[in-house]
Design a protein around this motif. Structure first.
Motif, short mmCIF file in Angstrom:
data_model
loop_
_atom_site.label_atom_id
_atom_site.label_comp_id
_atom_site.label_asym_id
_atom_site.label_seq_id
_atom_site.Cartn_x
_atom_site.Cartn_y
_atom_site.Cartn_z
N THR A 199 0.84 -1.20 0.00
CA THR A 199 0.00 0.00 0.00
C THR A 199 0.87 1.25 0.00
OG1 THR A 199 -1.51 -1.24 1.40
CG2 THR A 199 -1.95 1.10 1.16
N GLU A 200 1.86 1.27 0.89
CA GLU A 200 2.70 2.46 0.98
C GLU A 200 3.45 2.71 -0.31
OE1 GLU A 200 2.06 4.43 3.12
OE2 GLU A 200 0.97 3.06 4.41
N LYS A 201 3.90 1.63 -0.94
CA LYS A 201 4.64 1.83 -2.19
C LYS A 201 3.71 2.42 -3.25
CE LYS A 201 7.91 -0.16 -5.33
NZ LYS A 201 8.60 -1.33 -5.84
N LYS A 202 2.47 1.94 -3.26
CA LYS A 202 1.48 2.45 -4.21
C LYS A 202 1.20 3.92 -3.96
CE LYS A 202 -0.34 0.27 -7.43
NZ LYS A 202 -0.16 -1.16 -7.52
N LEU A 203 1.02 4.30 -2.69
CA LEU A 203 0.55 5.63 -2.38
C LEU A 203 1.67 6.65 -2.22
CD1 LEU A 203 -2.26 4.82 0.22
CD2 LEU A 203 -2.47 5.18 -2.23
N SER A 204 2.90 6.19 -2.11
CA SER A 204 4.00 7.11 -1.80
C SER A 204 4.22 8.13 -2.91
CB SER A 204 5.29 6.32 -1.58
OG SER A 204 6.36 7.21 -1.48
N LYS A 205 4.63 9.32 -2.48
CA LYS A 205 5.00 10.34 -3.46
C LYS A 205 6.43 10.10 -3.94
CE LYS A 205 2.20 14.12 -1.69
NZ LYS A 205 2.28 15.20 -0.72
N HIS A 206 7.12 9.20 -3.27
CA HIS A 206 8.51 8.94 -3.65
C HIS A 206 8.69 7.45 -3.94
CE1 HIS A 206 9.26 12.88 -1.79
NE2 HIS A 206 8.47 12.44 -0.83
N PRO A 207 7.90 6.91 -4.90
CA PRO A 207 8.00 5.47 -5.13
C PRO A 207 9.41 5.06 -5.56
CG PRO A 207 6.66 6.52 -6.83
CD PRO A 207 6.96 7.57 -5.82
N GLU A 208 10.15 6.01 -6.15
CA GLU A 208 11.50 5.65 -6.62
C GLU A 208 12.44 5.36 -5.45
OE1 GLU A 208 10.20 8.63 -6.62
OE2 GLU A 208 11.61 9.86 -5.47
N GLU A 209 12.08 5.85 -4.25
CA GLU A 209 12.95 5.60 -3.10
C GLU A 209 12.78 4.20 -2.54
OE1 GLU A 209 13.03 8.33 0.16
OE2 GLU A 209 13.06 10.05 -1.20
N PHE A 210 11.67 3.54 -2.90
CA PHE A 210 11.44 2.20 -2.37
C PHE A 210 12.51 1.25 -2.88
CE2 PHE A 210 7.63 3.82 -0.73
CZ PHE A 210 7.19 2.91 0.23
N GLY A 211 13.06 0.50 -1.98
CA GLY A 211 14.18 -0.37 -2.32
C GLY A 211 15.50 0.33 -2.05
N HIS A 212 15.44 1.63 -1.76
CA HIS A 212 16.67 2.36 -1.45
C HIS A 212 16.55 3.07 -0.10
CE1 HIS A 212 17.79 1.59 -5.60
NE2 HIS A 212 16.59 2.03 -5.93
N GLY A 213 15.57 2.67 0.69
CA GLY A 213 15.45 3.28 2.02
C GLY A 213 14.35 4.32 2.10
N ALA A 214 13.12 3.91 1.82
CA ALA A 214 11.99 4.84 1.95
C ALA A 214 11.41 4.70 3.35
CB ALA A 214 10.92 4.51 0.91
#
Lengths: 313, 505
Positions: free
Chosen positions: B282-297
């Motif tokens: 859910t957070e990955k879907k809704l995040s404004k910074h999806p590109e940070e996921f996998g790099h420390g979001a």
């Protein structure tokens, strides 16, 4: 030389009354019945000074057979090692083709036991055991039974009930859950026709009126429980889900007697009786030759019914 | 006396100095033991429960609540700092948390986990107090087919949330599903793929696998690189506390995580992990910074950590209202309650209000104590990262090995740890994500069992799976989650997707 022997004997005599530091293997995860039995034994033995230090070690897996195998291979002749086990182990040894059986350890005593109960959800149209058996006779597959793990006591109980009712046990629709708790949720949620597990699992729900208790697997009515036995319902089934304690293989008679005496002391203590009452377990202590005879009988009966259900070839 | 009066009375008792001390001892012990990988909350509670017996009922309950919440909390610290999840519910935390820690943001990661856990614990405990009897009615509606639909939804959302390459993510997932087939089949009691090894009869232990994949694989990977490329890695970059933007990015995931985790924890066969998976997706879907996921979001730590603590409180719903222990930890707690003659069940709230509300008040206090204990400790924990890398990774290996041996003293288990560690190294080397393999191992058996139970109840009628409204809705959402992105991508409107996500708030 003579002095040396004498000194040895003397040391032996001094060492003899010393109490054993027991290690109890609970061949299951923390939280289950065997784990709780082991930890209760630990508490009572330590508090009553039967043993100054008792350790409990969990070796979970495969209905206790993994713990049993490890116990039997590592402790031969060690009179300070104990393992907790029970009826479920008897079935698991057969279904898993376990290379190690209860013959490879030294069973000491049966400690506690619970009877099985057959229940239906309160909303079910089935009113009594007769109604359930009729439905089973009409279409065995349409009656789904929820209970604990496959090949365990609950499954065996259903197999015995079907057989006693003259229904082909291979046709029963048994839905195995990882334990009585998960099965209870399925029964309360009206997902299955009936449920089978230890009476203790259902007791509170029966009292609250959300489950209907149809029968219990005791030889005669249980005080305070308003349900007929399976025998009264015309089914020749009697089953107790017992728990026991066993010692290591390769003990001599003296060692065996010493362990048995310690266990008897524990069972007879007020502390143990109080713990049983707190936990709602019944004292079904049985030791010595009587226990061995009962064990042999249970093993034979289990082997037959597991073959009938089709779990063991 | 109404429910609220009982709660206030309980809080008053629990706030006495002596009781606060017991709570502090409880959370310290719980956290300390919970930090060890392989020793999850269940074993922590089992080991420490006897400690509580010596006290009176009130003191005992409060210490015990501390141990329970502390044990649940301990896992996140090692996940974030050492990439060694102590239990399956904190696996997801390691994904983003450890990345943050390695970027010098270990402080904010630990803080968002601690505060998120506190908020989730607070809300969930209050929900438990006031809504338990209603929630449990809803939870019971979930039968095998509804659970199966929930698993399908988890599969779809989670596999979409991993990595850049769908093919590699799915390969890893299916590897996990294949490994999940090992062991005794729950429904028939027959052994599968155990190759005559008794330890394999019970399947592959999830924590062994997770620790191997994350910690051992990682250590090998670092050792394999030989050159110390990022030796300039700073342990602490910026403040060790959360910045304004960290707060802004954390509070919504905390709340969402709570409301995802609590109901799933309350379901008799839900399990804390599912909540963390769904929260992460859910957070990955809704995040404004999806590109940070996998790099420390930070959202990827805040959400799942809130979810797993909320589900810890959720577990108490069926336990207190039905007497139904739905996890190993709950089963031990049941044993603990019985010491005071407390018989959990449908009549508990009516027959034993003082003790029940005392317990709930204790949980609130323990939750608060955890925050008090953990926030100041963050500064100390983060220092751990300043340890030189070779030492740090040697320490992690030692820690992982000890934890595995402690949980299951068997040489085969240790061999599996090393074997999967090598597999994790290989997967890292070739760019395969490692989380899906662990997810497959957890979800696979659940999905399989629920599907087979459902089909057994329906006597083989597949239509049964969609005849329940809840199951049909869940399957529908899963289908949409799978198909919509495909259609949008096919129309070349991939950008629109990210825009949609951006417009969300």
């Amino acid at each position: 030389m003579k002095q040396f022997v004498l000194a040895g004997l003397f040391a032996g005599a001094v060492a003899l009354p010393a109490m054993a530091d027991y290690t109890i293997i609970a061949p299951a995860n923390p939280g289950g019945g065997w784990d709780q039995t082991a930890r209760t034994m630990q508490t009572v033995m330590q508090e009553d000074g039967i043993s100054p230090s008792v350790q409990v070690q969990n070796v979970p897996g495969a209905g206790g057979t993994i713990g049993l195998a490890q116990f039997a291979s590592q402790n031969s002749g060690n009179d300070q090692a104990l393992i907790v086990g029970g009826f479920v182990m008897v079935g698991a040894i057969l279904t898993n083709n376990s290379p190690v059986s209860l013959k490879d350890v030294t069973p000491i005593a049966r400690l506690t036991g619970e009877y099985e109960a057959v229940v239906v959800p309160a909303a079910s149209p089935i009113q009594d055991m007769k109604g359930l058996i009729e439905a089973l006779k009409v279409d065995p597959g349409a009656v789904s039974w929820a209970g604990g793990s496959a090949g365990g006591t609950d499954h065996i109980a259903v197999g015995l009930i079907a057989k006693a009712a003259g229904v082909d046990p291979t046709k029963i629709n048994y839905i195995a859950y990882s334990g009585g708790g998960e099965a209870l949720a399925a029964i309360l949620g009206n997902q299955v026709t009936a449920g089978v597990s230890s009476l203790g699992e259902f007791d509170a729900q029966v009292k609250a009126g959300t489950l209907r208790l149809l029968a219990v697997s005791a030889p005669e009515r249980i005080a305070g429980v308003e349900a007929p036995t399976l025998k009264e319902s015309g089914l020749d089934v009697e089953l107790q889900n017992w728990r026991m304690v066993a010692a290591a293989p390769g003990l001599n008679d003296e060692q065996k007697a010493k362990v048995a005496a310690d266990i008897e002391k524990m069972v007879k203590s007020e502390n143990w009786q109080k713990q049983l009452a707190d936990k709602g377990w019944s004292d079904t202590y049985l030791a010595g030759a009587d226990f061995e005879a009962q064990l042999a009988k249970d093993e034979a009966a289990t082997a037959t019914v597991l073959k009938d259900i089709g779990l063991v070839k | 006396m109404g429910a609220f009066d009982f709660l206030l009375q309980g809080l008053a008792t629990a706030a006495e100095p002596m009781m606060l001390l017991y709570a502090l001892i409880g959370v310290t012990l719980g956290t300390a033991v919970g930090v060890l990988p392989g020793i999850g909350p269940a074993l922590t509670v089992a080991l420490l429960l006897p400690v509580t017996y010596r006290l009176d009922a009130a003191g005992s309950l409060i210490m015990f609540a501390g141990i329970y919440y502390g044990g649940m909390y301990g896992g996140s610290t090692t996940s974030i700092l050492l990439n060694t999840p102590g239990e399956s519910a904190s696996i997801i935390t390691a994904l983003e948390g450890n990345k943050m820690a390695r970027k010098g943001r270990g402080g904010p990661a630990l803080a968002t986990a601690a505060i998120g856990s506190f908020i989730a614990g607070l809300i969930a405990t209050l929900l438990l107090a006031f809504l338990a009897p209603w929630i449990v009615k809803v939870a019971l509606v979930f039968g095998p087919r509804e659970y199966f639909a929930l698993m399908v939804l988890a599969f779809v959302t989670v596999s979409a949330a991993f990595g850049d390459s769908a093919l590699r993510g799915l390969t890893s997932l299916f590897l996990g599903l294949a490994l999940a087939c090992v062991g005794i089949d729950q429904l028939t009691g027959q052994a599968r793929l155990e190759f005559g090894v008794p330890v394999l009869l019970d399947g592959i232990e999830v924590t062994t696998m997770a620790v191997a994949m994350f910690a051992v694989g990682e250590a090998l990977f670092i050792a394999g690189q030989r050159i110390h490329i990022d030796d300039e890695l700073t342990a602490v970059k910026g403040s060790i506390w959360m910045s304004a933007s960290d707060w802004a990015r954390s509070w919504k995931p905390w709340l969402r995580g709570t409301f995802i985790g609590f109901p799933i924890g309350a379901m008799p066969a839900g399990g804390a992990e599912i909540g963390t998976f769904l929260s992460y997706a859910t957070e990955k879907k809704l995040s404004k910074h999806p590109e940070e996921f996998g790099h420390g979001a930070i959202e990827g730590v805040a959400g799942p950590e809130a979810a797993n603590n909320a589900s810890a409180a959720g577990t108490l719903v069926p336990l207190l209202t039905l007497g139904l222990p739905t996890s190993a930890t709950a089963a031990i707690m049941l044993a603990g309650f019985q010491q005071f003659g407390l018989q959990p069940g449908p009549l508990l709230f009516a027959t034993n209000p003082t003790l029940v509300w005392g317990l709930i008040a204790s949980l609130l206090i323990a939750n608060f104590m955890l925050l008090v204990l953990n926030l100041p400790l963050i500064g100390l924990w983060v220092k751990l990262l300043t340890v030189p890398k070779p030492w740090l990774y040697a320490g992690i290996l030692l820690f992982a090995t000890l934890g595995t041996i402690g949980a299951n003293p068997s040489t085969f288990e240790l061999g599996m740890l090393l074997g999967f560690g090598v597999l994790g190294y290989g997967m890292r080397l070739f760019g395969y994500p490692i989380a899906p393999i662990v997810v497959g191992l957890i979800l696979g058996p659940m999905a399989e069992q629920h599907l087979r139970r459902a089909l057994s109840i329906s006597q083989g009628d597949w239509g049964y799976l969609v005849q329940s409204p809840i199951a049909a809705v869940l399957l529908g959402i899963a289908a949409l989650a799978l198909i919509v992105p495909l259609i949008l991508r096919a129309r070349g409107k991939g950008e629109m997707l990210s825009q949609l996500a951006g417009d969300e708030d």
